[in-house]
Write a protein that holds these residues in place. Sequence first.
Motif, PDB file in Angstrom:
ATOM      1  N   UNK A   1      18.542 113.644 -56.334  1.00  0.00           N
ATOM      2  CA  UNK A   1      19.552 112.589 -56.686  1.00  0.00           C
ATOM      3  C   UNK A   1      19.012 111.874 -57.624  1.00  0.00           C
ATOM      4  N   UNK A   2      17.736 111.374 -57.623  1.00  0.00           N
ATOM      5  CA  UNK A   2      16.912 110.497 -58.489  1.00  0.00           C
ATOM      6  C   UNK A   2      17.083 111.427 -59.820  1.00  0.00           C
ATOM      7  N   UNK A   3      16.742 112.479 -59.948  1.00  0.00           N
ATOM      8  CA  UNK A   3      16.664 113.205 -61.157  1.00  0.00           C
ATOM      9  C   UNK A   3      17.878 113.174 -61.902  1.00  0.00           C
ATOM     10  N   UNK A   4      19.140 113.395 -61.168  1.00  0.00           N
ATOM     11  CA  UNK A   4      20.386 113.356 -61.693  1.00  0.00           C
ATOM     12  C   UNK A   4      20.866 112.092 -62.021  1.00  0.00           C
TER      13      UNK A   4
ATOM     14  N   UNK B   1      18.679 111.470 -65.443  1.00  0.00           N
ATOM     15  CA  UNK B   1      19.361 112.366 -66.653  1.00  0.00           C
ATOM     16  C   UNK B   1      20.681 111.465 -67.085  1.00  0.00           C
ATOM     17  N   UNK B   2      21.658 111.176 -65.936  1.00  0.00           N
ATOM     18  CA  UNK B   2      22.840 110.772 -66.581  1.00  0.00           C
ATOM     19  C   UNK B   2      22.444 109.389 -67.234  1.00  0.00           C
ATOM     20  N   UNK B   3      21.619 108.315 -66.766  1.00  0.00           N
ATOM     21  CA  UNK B   3      21.183 107.219 -67.198  1.00  0.00           C
ATOM     22  C   UNK B   3      20.676 107.587 -68.881  1.00  0.00           C
ATOM     23  N   UNK B   4      19.797 108.405 -68.938  1.00  0.00           N
ATOM     24  CA  UNK B   4      19.123 108.747 -70.107  1.00  0.00           C
ATOM     25  C   UNK B   4      20.348 109.197 -71.076  1.00  0.00           C
ATOM     26  N   UNK B   5      21.368 110.009 -70.766  1.00  0.00           N
ATOM     27  CA  UNK B   5      22.360 110.246 -71.538  1.00  0.00           C
ATOM     28  C   UNK B   5      23.298 109.219 -72.027  1.00  0.00           C
TER      29      UNK B   5
END
Length: 117
Positions: free
Chosen positions: A2-5, A8-12
């Motif tokens: 969940x932390x990775x997702x 990635x969403x924050x980065x996008x």
Amino acid sequence: MLTFVVFVVGLVLVGGLLFLGASLLLGRGETQPPAELDRSPVELPDDRPVTGDDVRALQVSVTVRGYRMTEVDWLLDQLAQTIDERDVEIAQLRAAQPREDPAVVDRAVTDEEDPGA
């Protein structure tokens, strides 16, 4: 996982916001339309030759995408100095040049055109 997702969403999201901001600020590659000459705030005299003081008095407007004011000011100073030097040289040449009688000049031109006269 969940932390990775979330990462990635924050980065996008951050990347998308940076791209959107840069696109709005810098434009999207389109060219600016040509300036309308009759709407320019910069005017030079029409009734006499341009002098260095005319160039020094120019005020170029700054827009959002602007220009480097110091470079333009330097360029205008150089142009004004060149115009002043040209005007001084022209005045010196005119002062050193002997004045000819217009009738003599006209007669010489006529003789060159019609050598049999």
